[in-house]
Design an enzyme around this catalytic site. Sequence first.
Site, short mmCIF file in Angstrom:
data_model
loop_
_atom_site.label_atom_id
_atom_site.label_comp_id
_atom_site.label_asym_id
_atom_site.label_seq_id
_atom_site.Cartn_x
_atom_site.Cartn_y
_atom_site.Cartn_z
N SER A 106 -13.04 -39.00 27.69
CA SER A 106 -11.94 -39.84 28.15
C SER A 106 -10.62 -39.58 27.42
CB SER A 106 -12.31 -41.33 28.00
OG SER A 106 -13.43 -41.62 28.80
N THR A 107 -10.66 -39.19 26.16
CA THR A 107 -9.42 -39.01 25.40
C THR A 107 -9.44 -37.67 24.68
OG1 THR A 107 -10.30 -40.00 23.36
CG2 THR A 107 -9.34 -41.50 24.98
#
Length: 307
Positions: free
Chosen positions: A24-25
């Site tokens: 996600s990041t």
Amino acid sequence: MAKTPRNPASRRPQSRLIGYARVSTDEQATEAQEMELRSAGCDTIIQEHGSGASRTRPALARLVREIGAGDTLVVVRLDRLARSVSHLLNVIEELTTKGAYFRSLSDPIDTTTPQGMFSLQVLGAVAQLERALNSERTKAGVKAAKAKGRLPGNPGVRERRPEMLAKMTAAQKAAYGARIQSTANQWLPIVRRMRPDHTWDDISRVLKQRGIDWTPERLRRAVKWMVSEGMADKSLLRKSPPRPPEDRLMTLVAGIHSSNPHLTLREIANQLERLHERTPRGGTRWAPSSVKNLLDRAKRSGLLEAA
């Protein structure tokens, strides 16, 4: 020499396995997913950093667009690929149209096997039921709110709060991007063949013959979005050069032929008449011989490959 083992339940021999690993990041790493994917036999692994709540994933879109027939897209878990059942089904549908397959290592989804296809059909039924239940809940909620004198919708949007308007705009952009990606395999290949030699108006008319009724401006906006996301080359947005009428007809006929090489000369002539294109001599009725002359010119100029 020993024979390569095959899964007796599989509908085809083992082919190229392409892994897709998403986190996600930027601070998170894909190493754990890559280890599992390589253990499963994936020689090629595509990495992506992006929120699970977003369908805007350039690496995934490029992978689905370029994957070959017989290849299998592999993920560690379903949530690495899709944000919802409907998103998952859309991706698998795109793979199916390319003759490719899908497999999740941690879930009973493997479209190369009858059991995996059955699980996929169950997911499709669940998604349909989920949509119906959500629709009923929404209607019941609106009815209850009206009975209590409340207005339906987001209060922040009604009051024009800047932070809520910004969130709404971001959500609309994400939804627009998802819609564009879900249909790109139907129209983007034709755009790539015809741009920038042809105007947006010419291409939109060709697409209309294939059941895609977009205005030239809507088509240009969609391509501009694809370019901004790195999913299409910016040369598609170059201004079309002025061309003599016969050159424009030649590239138009070449574009129609490239989008569907199985069309006969008569069928191409019929399409040109429905597009209200005039013949090189200015007539309204197209003969197959006129189409053939334009196709031959396109081959001599390198616009089409010679047979």
